[in-house]
Design a protein around this motif. Structure first.
Motif, PDB file in Angstrom:
ATOM      1  N   ARG A 157     -59.458 -30.750  49.487  1.00 15.94           N
ATOM      2  CA  ARG A 157     -58.526 -30.431  50.861  1.00 15.94           C
ATOM      3  C   ARG A 157     -58.461 -31.053  51.550  1.00 15.94           C
ATOM      4  NH1 ARG A 157     -54.522 -26.334  48.163  1.00 15.94           N
ATOM      5  NH2 ARG A 157     -55.649 -25.546  47.178  1.00 15.94           N
ATOM      6  N   LEU A 158     -59.924 -31.569  52.301  1.00 14.77           N
ATOM      7  CA  LEU A 158     -60.153 -32.495  53.593  1.00 14.77           C
ATOM      8  C   LEU A 158     -59.598 -33.518  53.673  1.00 14.77           C
ATOM      9  CD1 LEU A 158     -62.727 -29.303  55.243  1.00 14.77           C
ATOM     10  CD2 LEU A 158     -60.019 -29.657  55.785  1.00 14.77           C
ATOM     11  N   ARG A 159     -59.423 -34.500  54.546  1.00  8.37           N
ATOM     12  CA  ARG A 159     -59.988 -36.458  54.393  1.00  8.37           C
ATOM     13  C   ARG A 159     -61.256 -36.162  54.458  1.00  8.37           C
ATOM     14  NH1 ARG A 159     -60.276 -40.847  57.570  1.00  8.37           N
ATOM     15  NH2 ARG A 159     -58.925 -41.957  56.265  1.00  8.37           N
ATOM     16  N   ALA A 160     -61.504 -35.865  55.563  1.00  2.74           N
ATOM     17  CA  ALA A 160     -63.428 -35.873  56.137  1.00  2.74           C
ATOM     18  C   ALA A 160     -63.942 -35.803  54.437  1.00  2.74           C
ATOM     19  CB  ALA A 160     -63.474 -34.942  56.997  1.00  2.74           C
ATOM     20  N   VAL A 161     -64.177 -34.380  54.404  1.00  2.00           N
ATOM     21  CA  VAL A 161     -65.179 -35.077  52.763  1.00  2.00           C
ATOM     22  C   VAL A 161     -64.471 -35.689  51.540  1.00  2.00           C
ATOM     23  CG1 VAL A 161     -65.564 -33.463  50.839  1.00  2.00           C
ATOM     24  CG2 VAL A 161     -64.627 -32.115  53.082  1.00  2.00           C
ATOM     25  N   ARG A 162     -62.548 -36.295  51.877  1.00  2.00           N
ATOM     26  CA  ARG A 162     -62.408 -36.774  50.381  1.00  2.00           C
ATOM     27  C   ARG A 162     -63.129 -38.907  50.930  1.00  2.00           C
ATOM     28  NH1 ARG A 162     -57.580 -34.658  50.918  1.00  2.00           N
ATOM     29  NH2 ARG A 162     -56.991 -36.510  52.316  1.00  2.00           N
ATOM     30  N   ARG A 163     -63.669 -38.556  51.581  1.00  2.00           N
ATOM     31  CA  ARG A 163     -63.694 -39.996  52.851  1.00  2.00           C
ATOM     32  C   ARG A 163     -65.034 -39.903  52.692  1.00  2.00           C
ATOM     33  NH1 ARG A 163     -61.416 -43.281  51.590  1.00  2.00           N
ATOM     34  NH2 ARG A 163     -62.527 -45.080  52.334  1.00  2.00           N
ATOM     35  N   LEU A 164     -66.318 -39.063  52.170  1.00  2.00           N
ATOM     36  CA  LEU A 164     -67.008 -38.826  51.794  1.00  2.00           C
ATOM     37  C   LEU A 164     -68.163 -40.207  50.880  1.00  2.00           C
ATOM     38  CD1 LEU A 164     -68.389 -35.652  52.356  1.00  2.00           C
ATOM     39  CD2 LEU A 164     -68.796 -37.169  53.939  1.00  2.00           C
ATOM     40  N   PRO A 165     -69.167 -40.806  50.919  1.00  2.00           N
ATOM     41  CA  PRO A 165     -69.822 -41.192  49.924  1.00  2.00           C
ATOM     42  C   PRO A 165     -69.676 -40.082  48.621  1.00  2.00           C
ATOM     43  CG  PRO A 165     -70.815 -41.960  51.959  1.00  2.00           C
ATOM     44  CD  PRO A 165     -69.821 -40.616  52.260  1.00  2.00           C
ATOM     45  N   PHE A 168     -64.520 -40.035  47.633  1.00  2.00           N
ATOM     46  CA  PHE A 168     -63.922 -41.406  47.152  1.00  2.00           C
ATOM     47  C   PHE A 168     -64.452 -42.551  48.252  1.00  2.00           C
ATOM     48  CE2 PHE A 168     -61.310 -38.808  44.879  1.00  2.00           C
ATOM     49  CZ  PHE A 168     -61.015 -39.225  43.550  1.00  2.00           C
ATOM     50  N   GLY A 169     -65.074 -42.224  49.196  1.00  2.00           N
ATOM     51  CA  GLY A 169     -65.508 -42.404  50.273  1.00  2.00           C
ATOM     52  C   GLY A 169     -65.915 -44.266  50.156  1.00  2.00           C
ATOM     53  N   TRP A 170     -66.908 -44.375  49.258  1.00  2.00           N
ATOM     54  CA  TRP A 170     -67.145 -45.699  49.157  1.00  2.00           C
ATOM     55  C   TRP A 170     -66.366 -46.292  47.681  1.00  2.00           C
ATOM     56  CZ3 TRP A 170     -72.933 -44.760  48.764  1.00  2.00           C
ATOM     57  CH2 TRP A 170     -74.151 -45.309  50.116  1.00  2.00           C
ATOM     58  N   LEU A 171     -64.720 -45.437  46.859  1.00  2.00           N
ATOM     59  CA  LEU A 171     -64.183 -46.533  46.220  1.00  2.00           C
ATOM     60  C   LEU A 171     -63.640 -47.047  46.184  1.00  2.00           C
ATOM     61  CD1 LEU A 171     -64.659 -43.266  43.387  1.00  2.00           C
ATOM     62  CD2 LEU A 171     -65.799 -45.862  43.043  1.00  2.00           C
ATOM     63  N   THR A 172     -62.522 -46.450  47.714  1.00  2.00           N
ATOM     64  CA  THR A 172     -61.822 -47.591  47.962  1.00  2.00           C
ATOM     65  C   THR A 172     -61.672 -47.286  49.546  1.00  2.00           C
ATOM     66  OG1 THR A 172     -59.089 -47.404  48.092  1.00  2.00           O
ATOM     67  CG2 THR A 172     -60.139 -45.196  48.232  1.00  2.00           C
ATOM     68  N   ARG A 173     -60.938 -48.722  50.506  1.00  2.00           N
ATOM     69  CA  ARG A 173     -61.427 -48.560  51.440  1.00  2.00           C
ATOM     70  C   ARG A 173     -59.535 -48.165  52.513  1.00  2.00           C
ATOM     71  NH1 ARG A 173     -64.449 -52.117  54.264  1.00  2.00           N
ATOM     72  NH2 ARG A 173     -65.588 -53.708  52.525  1.00  2.00           N
ATOM     73  N   ARG A 174     -58.479 -47.911  51.435  1.00  2.00           N
ATOM     74  CA  ARG A 174     -57.288 -47.502  51.796  1.00  2.00           C
ATOM     75  C   ARG A 174     -57.018 -46.564  51.308  1.00  2.00           C
ATOM     76  NH1 ARG A 174     -58.505 -53.247  51.685  1.00  2.00           N
ATOM     77  NH2 ARG A 174     -58.411 -54.436  53.591  1.00  2.00           N
ATOM     78  N   GLY A 175     -57.096 -45.746  49.913  1.00  2.00           N
ATOM     79  CA  GLY A 175     -55.924 -45.379  49.450  1.00  2.00           C
ATOM     80  C   GLY A 175     -56.075 -43.952  49.892  1.00  2.00           C
ATOM     81  N   ASP A 176     -56.881 -43.241  50.675  1.00  2.00           N
ATOM     82  CA  ASP A 176     -56.984 -41.683  51.055  1.00  2.00           C
ATOM     83  C   ASP A 176     -55.102 -41.113  50.604  1.00  2.00           C
ATOM     84  OD1 ASP A 176     -58.310 -39.983  51.772  1.00  2.00           O
ATOM     85  OD2 ASP A 176     -56.884 -39.161  52.914  1.00  2.00           O
ATOM     86  N   LEU A 177     -53.953 -41.170  50.896  1.00  2.00           N
ATOM     87  CA  LEU A 177     -52.936 -40.894  50.177  1.00  2.00           C
ATOM     88  C   LEU A 177     -53.051 -40.772  49.006  1.00  2.00           C
ATOM     89  CD1 LEU A 177     -50.277 -42.341  52.369  1.00  2.00           C
ATOM     90  CD2 LEU A 177     -51.537 -39.728  52.634  1.00  2.00           C
ATOM     91  N   ASP A 178     -53.390 -41.789  47.866  1.00  2.00           N
ATOM     92  CA  ASP A 178     -53.740 -41.526  46.512  1.00  2.00           C
ATOM     93  C   ASP A 178     -54.400 -40.718  46.212  1.00  2.00           C
ATOM     94  OD1 ASP A 178     -52.068 -43.843  45.162  1.00  2.00           O
ATOM     95  OD2 ASP A 178     -52.973 -44.860  47.107  1.00  2.00           O
ATOM     96  N   THR A 179     -55.662 -40.825  46.744  1.00  2.00           N
ATOM     97  CA  THR A 179     -57.467 -39.699  46.269  1.00  2.00           C
ATOM     98  C   THR A 179     -56.179 -38.321  46.698  1.00  2.00           C
ATOM     99  OG1 THR A 179     -58.326 -39.609  48.499  1.00  2.00           O
ATOM    100  CG2 THR A 179     -58.539 -41.097  46.669  1.00  2.00           C
ATOM    101  N   ALA A 180     -55.615 -37.803  47.870  1.00  2.00           N
ATOM    102  CA  ALA A 180     -56.055 -36.177  47.397  1.00  2.00           C
ATOM    103  C   ALA A 180     -53.912 -36.629  46.809  1.00  2.00           C
ATOM    104  CB  ALA A 180     -54.806 -36.659  49.476  1.00  2.00           C
TER     105      ALA A 180
END
Length: 284
Positions: A157-165, A168-180
């Motif tokens: 649920r936390l963006r900081a966790v989703r952006r970890l390697p 999804f952190g190493w899968l997309t530069r720009r798609g955090d809204l999608d990953t959430a």
């Protein structure tokens, strides 16, 4: 338009912009993703292509499949073949990104009778399965019970966790809204957690799957396109050229300023590559 088709495994949602004057393109996503991965690319292609994008039972699906459905990757590849047959799609250009590309490779092994051309977009191949730190971490979570898996995934649920390697952190530069958005079914639906754990356990049991399937790729004598992300940190860069070289009629392209999920990071560039590919004269 979002639709639903009932297949042997259960209900499958898909998006279809309808019959059009151009080629039919079927776009496949990866683990913990849904059809929205392709919204940017399919939006660009839809003016001169029929774009059909299923949400496969790979962790971000909203409709659970049958409890006895085969959720191994070969099983899901066969489900894609059934999907093409049920919708009576012919002469398809089949495109896969991330684990969607693995499904394309497995479908080739089954024959791919309704497929005219394929495009592999930064995907698992050879011995890179599960892929990188992201894939290995995900496969480990599949050892948990569905309840414990759901508890572990709450931190997504936390963006900081989703952006970890490891996420999804190493899968997309720009798609955090999608990953959430992709995380919501796992976080809220017990039956989706059940499906996902079964999928991960089946995948972890066959780490040699794509290495074995690579031997079949030279038998695909129709046009093949391989597109790789210039900044990919999960799929080894050398795998792109190596894959393209296996196909008798392979083409190769690199998209800069993108991680693995090129449909999120560079959708317009990817759409233009696919457009040129689908309109290429096969006899040229």
């Amino acid at each position: 338009m979002r639709k639903v088709v009932e297949l042997s495994a259960g209900p499958i949602e898909y998006e279809d912009n309808g019959e059009g004057p151009g080629p039919t393109v079927v776009l496949l996503h990866g683990l913990l993703m849904d059809s929205s991965l392709w919204h940017g690319t399919s939006g660009e292609l839809s003016r001169d292509h029929r774009c059909v994008v299923p949400t496969l039972p790979m962790g971000a699906h909203r409709r659970a499949v049958n409890a006895d459905a085969d959720l191994s990757l070969p099983g899901i590849a066969r489900l894609v073949a059934e999907f093409l047959e049920r919708l009576d799609l012919r002469d398809v250009t089949l495109v896969g990104n991330d684990t969607g590309g693995a499904l394309v490779q497995l479908l080739i092994r089954e024959g791919a009778a309704r497929v005219d051309r394929i495009a592999l977009v930064s995907c698992e191949a050879f011995d890179n399965f599960p892929p990188g730190l992201t894939g290995r971490t995900l496969m480990l979570t599949g050892k948990l019970s569905p309840w414990a898996f759901g508890l572990f995934m709450q931190q997504m649920r936390l963006r900081a966790v989703r952006r970890l390697p490891i996420a999804f952190g190493w899968l997309t530069r720009r798609g955090d809204l999608d990953t959430a958005r992709w995380m919501r079914p796992i976080l809220t639906q017990p039956e989706i957690r059940r499906d996902t754990v079964r999928l991960l356990r089946a995948a972890a049991a066959r780490p040699d799957l794509l290495r074995d399937s690579a031997g079949w790729l030279p038998e695909f004598t129709r046009l093949a396109l391989v597109v790789w992300a210039g900044d990919d940190r999960v799929m080894p860069f050398e795998h792109g050229e190596r894959l393209a070289g296996l196909f008798p009629r392979g083409r190769y392209a690199v998209v800069d300023d993108s991680y693995t999920l090129i449909p999120l990071d560079q959708p317009k560039k990817l759409a233009e590559l696919i457009r040129r590919f689908t309109h290429e004269d096969p006899d040229a």
